[in-house]
Design a protein around this motif. Structure first.
Motif, PDB file in Angstrom:
ATOM      1  N   VAL A 108     -25.893  26.286   8.543  1.00  0.00           N
ATOM      2  CA  VAL A 108     -24.688  25.968   7.787  1.00  0.00           C
ATOM      3  C   VAL A 108     -23.453  26.486   8.527  1.00  0.00           C
ATOM      4  CG1 VAL A 108     -23.423  26.426   5.644  1.00  0.00           C
ATOM      5  CG2 VAL A 108     -25.842  25.847   5.557  1.00  0.00           C
ATOM      6  N   VAL A 109     -23.541  27.709   9.063  1.00  0.00           N
ATOM      7  CA  VAL A 109     -22.420  28.274   9.824  1.00  0.00           C
ATOM      8  C   VAL A 109     -22.125  27.398  11.042  1.00  0.00           C
ATOM      9  CG1 VAL A 109     -21.712  30.246  11.227  1.00  0.00           C
ATOM     10  CG2 VAL A 109     -22.777  30.632   9.003  1.00  0.00           C
ATOM     11  N   ASP A 110     -23.166  26.994  11.768  1.00  0.00           N
ATOM     12  CA  ASP A 110     -22.970  26.122  12.933  1.00  0.00           C
ATOM     13  C   ASP A 110     -22.367  24.769  12.528  1.00  0.00           C
ATOM     14  OD1 ASP A 110     -24.044  28.121  14.488  1.00  0.00           O
ATOM     15  OD2 ASP A 110     -26.052  27.217  14.602  1.00  0.00           O
ATOM     16  N   TYR A 111     -22.855  24.200  11.412  1.00  0.00           N
ATOM     17  CA  TYR A 111     -22.365  22.908  10.926  1.00  0.00           C
ATOM     18  C   TYR A 111     -20.883  22.997  10.558  1.00  0.00           C
ATOM     19  CZ  TYR A 111     -21.890  18.914   7.756  1.00  0.00           C
ATOM     20  OH  TYR A 111     -21.471  17.766   7.119  1.00  0.00           O
ATOM     21  N   GLU A 112     -20.514  24.072   9.846  1.00  0.00           N
ATOM     22  CA  GLU A 112     -19.113  24.225   9.462  1.00  0.00           C
ATOM     23  C   GLU A 112     -18.230  24.493  10.672  1.00  0.00           C
ATOM     24  OE1 GLU A 112     -19.067  27.134   6.316  1.00  0.00           O
ATOM     25  OE2 GLU A 112     -19.807  25.684   4.851  1.00  0.00           O
ATOM     26  N   ALA A 113     -18.742  25.178  11.695  1.00  0.00           N
ATOM     27  CA  ALA A 113     -17.977  25.387  12.933  1.00  0.00           C
ATOM     28  C   ALA A 113     -17.733  24.055  13.634  1.00  0.00           C
ATOM     29  CB  ALA A 113     -18.716  26.355  13.854  1.00  0.00           C
ATOM     30  N   GLU A 114     -18.743  23.177  13.648  1.00  0.00           N
ATOM     31  CA  GLU A 114     -18.573  21.840  14.235  1.00  0.00           C
ATOM     32  C   GLU A 114     -17.526  21.041  13.462  1.00  0.00           C
ATOM     33  OE1 GLU A 114     -22.388  19.921  14.376  1.00  0.00           O
ATOM     34  OE2 GLU A 114     -23.245  21.479  15.654  1.00  0.00           O
ATOM     35  N   LEU A 115     -17.526  21.169  12.124  1.00  0.00           N
ATOM     36  CA  LEU A 115     -16.526  20.467  11.314  1.00  0.00           C
ATOM     37  C   LEU A 115     -15.118  20.985  11.615  1.00  0.00           C
ATOM     38  CD1 LEU A 115     -18.301  20.197   7.840  1.00  0.00           C
ATOM     39  CD2 LEU A 115     -17.807  18.351   9.427  1.00  0.00           C
ATOM     40  N   ARG A 116     -14.982  22.301  11.804  1.00  0.00           N
ATOM     41  CA  ARG A 116     -13.671  22.881  12.137  1.00  0.00           C
ATOM     42  C   ARG A 116     -13.179  22.348  13.481  1.00  0.00           C
ATOM     43  NH1 ARG A 116     -15.528  27.606   9.357  1.00  0.00           N
ATOM     44  NH2 ARG A 116     -14.073  28.111   7.697  1.00  0.00           N
ATOM     45  N   ASN A 117     -14.083  22.296  14.456  1.00  0.00           N
ATOM     46  CA  ASN A 117     -13.716  21.791  15.784  1.00  0.00           C
ATOM     47  C   ASN A 117     -13.296  20.326  15.728  1.00  0.00           C
ATOM     48  OD1 ASN A 117     -14.233  24.274  16.929  1.00  0.00           O
ATOM     49  ND2 ASN A 117     -16.307  23.733  17.568  1.00  0.00           N
ATOM     50  N   ALA A 118     -13.923  19.564  14.841  1.00  0.00           N
ATOM     51  CA  ALA A 118     -13.599  18.142  14.731  1.00  0.00           C
ATOM     52  C   ALA A 118     -12.404  17.897  13.808  1.00  0.00           C
ATOM     53  CB  ALA A 118     -14.816  17.375  14.219  1.00  0.00           C
ATOM     54  N   GLY A 119     -11.921  18.964  13.118  1.00  0.00           N
ATOM     55  CA  GLY A 119     -10.781  18.808  12.218  1.00  0.00           C
ATOM     56  C   GLY A 119     -11.141  18.224  10.864  1.00  0.00           C
ATOM     57  N   LEU A 120     -12.419  18.268  10.497  1.00  0.00           N
ATOM     58  CA  LEU A 120     -12.876  17.681   9.234  1.00  0.00           C
ATOM     59  C   LEU A 120     -13.220  18.731   8.171  1.00  0.00           C
ATOM     60  CD1 LEU A 120     -15.285  15.035  10.777  1.00  0.00           C
ATOM     61  CD2 LEU A 120     -12.974  14.656   9.889  1.00  0.00           C
ATOM     62  N   TYR A 121     -13.007  20.005   8.486  1.00  0.00           N
ATOM     63  CA  TYR A 121     -13.449  21.054   7.574  1.00  0.00           C
ATOM     64  C   TYR A 121     -12.671  21.050   6.258  1.00  0.00           C
ATOM     65  CZ  TYR A 121     -14.822  25.499   5.624  1.00  0.00           C
ATOM     66  OH  TYR A 121     -15.305  26.455   4.779  1.00  0.00           O
ATOM     67  N   ASP A 122     -11.362  20.780   6.296  1.00  0.00           N
ATOM     68  CA  ASP A 122     -10.557  20.800   5.065  1.00  0.00           C
ATOM     69  C   ASP A 122     -11.047  19.744   4.071  1.00  0.00           C
ATOM     70  OD1 ASP A 122      -9.013  22.884   5.986  1.00  0.00           O
ATOM     71  OD2 ASP A 122      -7.485  21.564   6.865  1.00  0.00           O
ATOM     72  N   ALA A 123     -11.363  18.550   4.553  1.00  0.00           N
ATOM     73  CA  ALA A 123     -11.880  17.495   3.678  1.00  0.00           C
ATOM     74  C   ALA A 123     -13.254  17.883   3.127  1.00  0.00           C
ATOM     75  CB  ALA A 123     -11.975  16.179   4.439  1.00  0.00           C
ATOM     76  N   TYR A 124     -14.081  18.497   3.961  1.00  0.00           N
ATOM     77  CA  TYR A 124     -15.414  18.961   3.547  1.00  0.00           C
ATOM     78  C   TYR A 124     -15.284  20.016   2.450  1.00  0.00           C
ATOM     79  CZ  TYR A 124     -19.552  22.009   3.992  1.00  0.00           C
ATOM     80  OH  TYR A 124     -20.624  22.812   3.753  1.00  0.00           O
ATOM     81  N   GLU A 125     -14.396  20.997   2.653  1.00  0.00           N
ATOM     82  CA  GLU A 125     -14.210  22.073   1.675  1.00  0.00           C
ATOM     83  C   GLU A 125     -13.689  21.519   0.355  1.00  0.00           C
ATOM     84  OE1 GLU A 125     -12.298  26.511   1.696  1.00  0.00           O
ATOM     85  OE2 GLU A 125     -11.135  24.911   2.640  1.00  0.00           O
ATOM     86  N   LYS A 126     -12.731  20.599   0.427  1.00  0.00           N
ATOM     87  CA  LYS A 126     -12.171  19.995  -0.786  1.00  0.00           C
ATOM     88  C   LYS A 126     -13.246  19.237  -1.559  1.00  0.00           C
ATOM     89  CE  LYS A 126      -8.443  16.966  -2.302  1.00  0.00           C
ATOM     90  NZ  LYS A 126      -7.353  16.082  -1.898  1.00  0.00           N
ATOM     91  N   ASN A 127     -14.093  18.523  -0.851  1.00  0.00           N
ATOM     92  CA  ASN A 127     -15.171  17.775  -1.481  1.00  0.00           C
ATOM     93  C   ASN A 127     -16.166  18.718  -2.179  1.00  0.00           C
ATOM     94  OD1 ASN A 127     -16.729  15.580  -2.215  1.00  0.00           O
ATOM     95  ND2 ASN A 127     -17.881  15.585  -0.308  1.00  0.00           N
ATOM     96  N   MET A 128     -16.490  19.834  -1.540  1.00  0.00           N
ATOM     97  CA  MET A 128     -17.405  20.810  -2.132  1.00  0.00           C
ATOM     98  C   MET A 128     -16.790  21.428  -3.387  1.00  0.00           C
ATOM     99  SD  MET A 128     -20.234  20.926  -0.394  1.00  0.00           S
ATOM    100  CE  MET A 128     -20.995  22.470  -0.805  1.00  0.00           C
ATOM    101  N   MET A 129     -15.515  21.791  -3.336  1.00  0.00           N
ATOM    102  CA  MET A 129     -14.839  22.402  -4.483  1.00  0.00           C
ATOM    103  C   MET A 129     -14.716  21.410  -5.638  1.00  0.00           C
ATOM    104  SD  MET A 129     -14.398  25.432  -3.620  1.00  0.00           S
ATOM    105  CE  MET A 129     -13.098  26.331  -4.393  1.00  0.00           C
ATOM    106  N   GLN A 130     -14.412  20.153  -5.318  1.00  0.00           N
ATOM    107  CA  GLN A 130     -14.287  19.153  -6.375  1.00  0.00           C
ATOM    108  C   GLN A 130     -15.627  18.901  -7.059  1.00  0.00           C
ATOM    109  OE1 GLN A 130     -12.460  15.715  -4.615  1.00  0.00           O
ATOM    110  NE2 GLN A 130     -10.399  16.541  -4.870  1.00  0.00           N
ATOM    111  N   GLY A 131     -16.704  18.943  -6.298  1.00  0.00           N
ATOM    112  CA  GLY A 131     -18.038  18.785  -6.892  1.00  0.00           C
ATOM    113  C   GLY A 131     -18.330  19.900  -7.877  1.00  0.00           C
ATOM    114  N   SER A 132     -17.955  21.133  -7.540  1.00  0.00           N
ATOM    115  CA  SER A 132     -18.159  22.263  -8.448  1.00  0.00           C
ATOM    116  C   SER A 132     -17.300  22.129  -9.693  1.00  0.00           C
ATOM    117  CB  SER A 132     -17.835  23.575  -7.733  1.00  0.00           C
ATOM    118  OG  SER A 132     -18.724  23.793  -6.681  1.00  0.00           O
TER     119      SER A 132
END
Length: 192
Positions: A108-132
């Protein structure tokens, strides 16, 4: 008297009993059972059958009961090794992450690091928070509606029955209206 003892005919159970005593096998049977015996059916790996109102199967050489909750049990079961990296799942955070992401903490840490490098982490985090938040809104709605439908009666120490359920339809309408406004407020924050 000695002659009558020697003339006694020994049955097979007498011989078996003496043999068991000599061998110090005190729990062994001396006679074969007589009566009804159930026909034994040999089942193979993966066979499914019904017996005594239950459904059974053979998995990994063991007879197991099949229930309606098997899929739920399987979804909550954490494997010994991560499906992605084959690493151990003994770390407590790996077990928590598996239930959310189906991989260990390190993956998960590696996956989120890849998302940060690709600039997609903010959308990923927002999607996770909205699901909760959506799950929270659903839980609140079910709890309030369930509370309105419940019947709350209590017996006092004097033996009087008190009805704490407010059957006032205006009260229920007001609670339902407040719930709808709150859910609308939550959804506006979820979708923004």
């Amino acid at each position: 008297m000695g002659e009558s003892l020697l003339k006694k005919e020994f049955k097979s159970k007498d011989v078996n009993r003496a043999r068991n005593l000599v061998n110090k096998d005190f729990s062994a049977k001396t006679v074969e059972g007589i009566g009804y015996s159930k026909a034994q059916v040999a089942y193979k790996e993966g066979d499914i059958w019904e017996e005594s109102g239950r459904t059974w199967t053979i998995k990994d050489g063991l007879k197991q009961n099949i229930t309606k909750l098997d899929s739920a049990k399987k979804a909550l079961q954490v494997p010994l090794a991560c499906p992605k990296c084959k690493g151990t799942m003994s770390y407590y955070l790996s077990q928590k992450m598996y239930k959310i992401h189906k991989m260990c903490f390190e993956c998960v840490v590696d996956y989120e690091a890849e998302l940060r490098n690709a600039g997609l982490y903010d959308a990923y985090e927002k999607n996770m928070m909205q699901g909760s938040m959506r799950a929270f809104a659903r839980d609140v709605e079910q709890w309030v509606l369930g509370s309105l439908e419940s019947v709350d009666t209590f017996v006092t120490e004097q033996g009087d029955v008190e009805d704490w359920n407010n059957n006032n339809s205006k009260f229920k309408e007001q609670i339902t209206k407040n719930l709808q406004e709150y859910l609308k407020h939550l959804k506006s924050h979820i979708d923004s």
